[in-house]
Each structure stands twice: as structure tokens, then as C-alpha cells.
Design a protein around this motif. Sequence first.
Motif, PDB file in Angstrom:
ATOM      1  N   PHE A  98       4.144  14.992  -6.225  1.00  0.00           N
ATOM      2  CA  PHE A  98       4.162  14.025  -5.047  1.00  0.00           C
ATOM      3  C   PHE A  98       2.571  13.464  -4.799  1.00  0.00           C
ATOM      4  N   ARG A  99       1.773  13.994  -5.804  1.00  0.00           N
ATOM      5  CA  ARG A  99       0.181  13.491  -5.437  1.00  0.00           C
ATOM      6  C   ARG A  99       0.102  12.199  -5.133  1.00  0.00           C
ATOM      7  N   THR A 100       0.676  11.178  -6.074  1.00  0.00           N
ATOM      8  CA  THR A 100       0.481   9.788  -5.948  1.00  0.00           C
ATOM      9  C   THR A 100       1.073   9.018  -4.857  1.00  0.00           C
ATOM     10  N   THR A 101       2.184   9.869  -4.412  1.00  0.00           N
ATOM     11  CA  THR A 101       2.741   9.498  -3.015  1.00  0.00           C
ATOM     12  C   THR A 101       2.379   9.929  -1.695  1.00  0.00           C
ATOM     13  N   ILE A 102       1.712  11.283  -1.656  1.00  0.00           N
ATOM     14  CA  ILE A 102       1.225  11.616  -0.589  1.00  0.00           C
ATOM     15  C   ILE A 102      -0.399  11.407  -0.376  1.00  0.00           C
ATOM     16  N   GLY A 103      -1.054  11.153  -1.556  1.00  0.00           N
ATOM     17  CA  GLY A 103      -2.517  11.500  -1.691  1.00  0.00           C
ATOM     18  C   GLY A 103      -3.269  10.810  -0.643  1.00  0.00           C
ATOM     19  N   SER A 115      13.917  21.756  -6.463  1.00  0.00           N
ATOM     20  CA  SER A 115      14.432  20.508  -5.814  1.00  0.00           C
ATOM     21  C   SER A 115      13.506  20.461  -4.639  1.00  0.00           C
ATOM     22  N   SER A 116      12.937  19.171  -4.434  1.00  0.00           N
ATOM     23  CA  SER A 116      12.054  18.910  -3.195  1.00  0.00           C
ATOM     24  C   SER A 116      12.206  17.320  -2.848  1.00  0.00           C
ATOM     25  N   ALA A 117      11.876  17.061  -1.666  1.00  0.00           N
ATOM     26  CA  ALA A 117      11.857  15.609  -1.082  1.00  0.00           C
ATOM     27  C   ALA A 117      10.616  15.557  -0.353  1.00  0.00           C
ATOM     28  N   ALA A 118      10.006  14.481  -0.845  1.00  0.00           N
ATOM     29  CA  ALA A 118       8.680  13.880   0.205  1.00  0.00           C
ATOM     30  C   ALA A 118       8.960  13.036   1.316  1.00  0.00           C
ATOM     31  N   ILE A 119       8.620  13.023   2.280  1.00  0.00           N
ATOM     32  CA  ILE A 119       8.737  12.086   3.486  1.00  0.00           C
ATOM     33  C   ILE A 119       7.156  11.585   3.721  1.00  0.00           C
ATOM     34  N   VAL A 120       6.861  10.380   3.796  1.00  0.00           N
ATOM     35  CA  VAL A 120       5.721   9.710   4.029  1.00  0.00           C
ATOM     36  C   VAL A 120       5.820   8.449   4.958  1.00  0.00           C
ATOM     37  N   ASN A 121       4.724   8.044   5.545  1.00  0.00           N
ATOM     38  CA  ASN A 121       4.703   7.043   6.203  1.00  0.00           C
ATOM     39  C   ASN A 121       4.151   6.016   5.343  1.00  0.00           C
TER      40      ASN A 121
END
Length: 274
Positions: free
Chosen positions: A213-218, A137-143
Motif C-alpha cells: 500500500f506504499r503508493t496509496t498511503i505514502g 489478506s489486507s485492506a487499506a483505508i485512507v483519506n
Amino acid sequence: MVDFDVQTFIVFLVFMLSLGICHADRNLYSGLQCSQADNSSESSFGVNLDNLLDLLTQKGPLSKGFLKTTVGRSSGKIYGLMQCRGDVSAENCANCTRESVAVALHDCSKSKKVQVWFTWCFLRYSNEHFFGVWDQSSAAIVNETDFDDASVVSKALTFMSEVAITAPKQPLMFHAALLDAGQFGKRYGMAQCTRDISTTDCSHCLDTQLMTFRTTIGNKRGWEVYGSSCSMWYHDYQFYSNFSITANDGARRLSLQGVATGIIMAVLVFIFVP
């Protein structure tokens, strides 16, 4: 992986307006996960939970910022774990753990499976055994509006992959590093696993977060990923203090003392992967 019948996952990342005021590293409330409220809980559960949380709060910060323990027997047994970020002092660790306990008791008072994330610490307890089990379980937080320069993006992903490779090999399964991006400034990365899992699972956990999350944070200048077994942080400002790290070229050391930074308010997106 722990299976929740009904779960809530709330993630907050407070972005302060940059009005000429700088902010030192701050302990922010980052997330909460609760199982469905159980109104049929026996009275012994509440007593055992209070004893468990007291143990985690009092002994955890003095045990290199990590403690896993149990309280109770048979059906009334509760498993608990707390861990602070590897660069946090014992005092700040204790304060963060107390804050986590307060949130858990206020927002998840009837839940038997709870996880609370703050910037500096992580709290988890359950009536089911979870020690040593890698939970994905993980959650990514991005701007979403703060994109990085294209020339930095590929370097950043390689840099964080190296941080992920190094962390499991460290005594506390924690690693922080600095990337010098030349004219585009510096980037700061950190990775940490909960110390109940194996080094092999730690590697898998961090690698999975980067791939998921590569495409989200990359292409972002800053992001954070919080998980049940590991977490990662990446920013273009020094987000921790009182900690010495090695630059990525190994040629110099950076001592971060009372680092301060300002952040522009922007749209945030978080993605939860069960």
C-alpha cells in the motif's frame, strides 16, 4: 491463506464533522468478511459456534486480550480467535469482543468462515484450521483528500518501517510510537500482529502491508491497514488513550490520558488485497 468461494468485504471508517466537539478514542466498526452462506450446515455447527463465541468473549479479554481455541470434533470442529489492540483495557476489550460477536451473528449467520474488525479488536472463526498461518489478506483505508507535507512524507514512511520492525520483537507483537515532525506537528503510529503467527511471519506481514500500500498511503496524513494476521495505524492525532509510548528520539515519554480529537469529513478509499 483461507480461500473464500464467495466473500464480502465491507470497510467502514466513520469520519465525524469537526464542529467544535472533540472525540476521545472510539471503538469503530472497521470491516467484515464472510464466506458464502451455507444453508446445509448441520445443527451441531450452530451449537459449537455458540460455545466457541462464549469462550472467546469470556476468557479472551482476561488472557491479555488474546485467545485461540477450538470447539467440536472432526467435521464439526470450529477454530476461533480473538485479539484486542495492545493498549486496550480488559473492560473495553470485552465490550469490543461482544460487539464483534453480535455483528458476526447478525451479518454472517450462515457463514462458516468469518472475520470482523473493530478499532479495538479482531474476531475470526472458521471450520478450517488457520492458527499459525500467515494470511496476506489486507485492506487499506485512507483519506484521499488529506495530503501531508512533502517534508513529512519520507520521514513518515521511515517511521512506520521502524514501528513494523519493532513490533515483532515485543512480547505481545504490538508497538506504538510517536514521530515529532517539528513545525508540522506530531504523527502517531502503531502496528500489531495476531499472536498465533511466528515473529518471522509477523515481520513479513507488516513489511508486506507497507510495500503493498506504499503508493496509496505514502503521502497521506492518516491511514489504517487491517489484515487477517496484522494491522497498522497512522494518524496526525492521538488515536489511543491511557497508554505510554516512547518518542522516536527516545528522549522523552508521552502519557496519553483521555486524549480527544476532531476529524474533518472527507472522501475515503479502501483497497482490498486478497
